[in-house]
Design an enzyme around this catalytic site. Sequence first.
Site, mmCIF file in Angstrom:
data_model
loop_
_atom_site.group_PDB
_atom_site.id
_atom_site.type_symbol
_atom_site.label_atom_id
_atom_site.label_comp_id
_atom_site.label_asym_id
_atom_site.label_seq_id
_atom_site.Cartn_x
_atom_site.Cartn_y
_atom_site.Cartn_z
ATOM 1 N N ARG A 1 -5.390 -8.331 -9.497
ATOM 2 C CA ARG A 1 -6.406 -9.215 -10.076
ATOM 3 C C ARG A 1 -6.898 -8.631 -11.378
ATOM 4 O O ARG A 1 -7.047 -7.406 -11.491
ATOM 5 C CB ARG A 1 -7.616 -9.331 -9.141
ATOM 6 C CG ARG A 1 -7.434 -10.392 -8.130
ATOM 7 C CD ARG A 1 -8.585 -10.445 -7.163
ATOM 8 N NE ARG A 1 -8.178 -11.347 -6.114
ATOM 9 C CZ ARG A 1 -8.379 -12.643 -6.127
ATOM 10 N NH1 ARG A 1 -9.074 -13.199 -7.088
ATOM 11 N NH2 ARG A 1 -7.917 -13.396 -5.166
ATOM 12 N N HIS B 1 0.686 1.140 -13.216
ATOM 13 C CA HIS B 1 1.490 -0.001 -13.680
ATOM 14 C C HIS B 1 2.962 0.409 -13.704
ATOM 15 O O HIS B 1 3.293 1.487 -14.205
ATOM 16 C CB HIS B 1 1.030 -0.442 -15.068
ATOM 17 C CG HIS B 1 1.732 -1.674 -15.536
ATOM 18 N ND1 HIS B 1 1.406 -2.940 -15.078
ATOM 19 C CD2 HIS B 1 2.779 -1.837 -16.378
ATOM 20 C CE1 HIS B 1 2.210 -3.829 -15.648
ATOM 21 N NE2 HIS B 1 3.060 -3.188 -16.433
ATOM 22 N N GLY C 1 0.789 -1.226 0.000
ATOM 23 C CA GLY C 1 0.000 0.000 0.000
ATOM 24 C C GLY C 1 0.818 1.272 0.000
ATOM 25 O O GLY C 1 0.332 2.323 0.425
HETATM 26 C C1 GAR Z 1 3.132 -0.832 -7.642
HETATM 27 O O1 GAR Z 1 4.476 -0.837 -8.057
HETATM 28 C C2 GAR Z 1 2.205 -0.921 -8.839
HETATM 29 O O2 GAR Z 1 2.699 -0.258 -9.969
HETATM 30 C C3 GAR Z 1 2.140 -2.404 -9.055
HETATM 31 O O3 GAR Z 1 2.071 -2.950 -7.771
HETATM 32 C C4 GAR Z 1 2.821 -2.112 -6.867
HETATM 33 C C5 GAR Z 1 1.979 -1.866 -5.630
HETATM 34 O O4 GAR Z 1 2.789 -1.354 -4.620
HETATM 35 N N1 GAR Z 1 1.017 -2.762 -9.851
HETATM 36 C C6 GAR Z 1 1.052 -3.709 -10.788
HETATM 37 O O5 GAR Z 1 2.042 -4.361 -11.037
HETATM 38 C C7 GAR Z 1 -0.256 -3.913 -11.530
HETATM 39 N N2 GAR Z 1 -0.061 -4.762 -12.659
HETATM 40 P P1 GAR Z 1 2.123 -0.753 -3.305
HETATM 41 O O6 GAR Z 1 1.208 -1.831 -2.717
HETATM 42 O O7 GAR Z 1 3.271 -0.463 -2.416
HETATM 43 O O8 GAR Z 1 1.361 0.483 -3.686
#
Ligand code: GAR
Length: 190
Positions: A93, A111, A11
Amino acid sequence: MRVVILGSGRGSNAEAILAAQQAGRLGRARVVQIFSDRPEAGILALGARFGVPAAFVDPAPFKTKLEGEGEARFIAAVSAAKPDLVVLAGFMRVLKPGFLNAFAGKIINLHPSLLPSFPGLDAIGQAYRRGVKVTGCTVHAVTTEVDGGPILDQAAVRVEPGDTLESLTARIHAAEHALLPAVIARLSER
Ligand code: GAR
């Protein structure tokens, strides 16, 4: 603008959004609810810290997509928060037409690559192993095409000589933490 955040992980991006809101840098946007598909996700602890309701919603029966009963539970929970914007901040998801149609035109995703390069899982690792010299992060509108909707904004991150996957990941996360709140603020002023 009422914002609902969905996330599966630690998060840090949700935290950046909430910190921007506290600092008066989120425009007319206000986070009203956080939901996670994982009961142990760090993102849920932000609720208490920032005074925002945060709850686990059971995504069963599927592992990597949101469909069927889990999708119906998410649609009901998110609808109850009356969102103007649904922000996917590390929500791991694949969304299906049921959820997408329920919040049509209101869902954005973060992303960790310069889309359309490196969609899907492990985007930072994909880019690192491919040896690109510039990567970054993207905020885009969500459509049925995974990581394929219209791009709202991007931030570029140079891959420096000597970068490890860890050091590159840290800089991409820092770029995300600036980009996503800025996009939300801009959308809120439309
Ligand atoms: C982030 O780096 C986001 O770009 C990625 O998950 C991470 C969440 O981090 N999302 C994806 O890869 C979606 N395909 P966080 O929980 O620390 O915000």
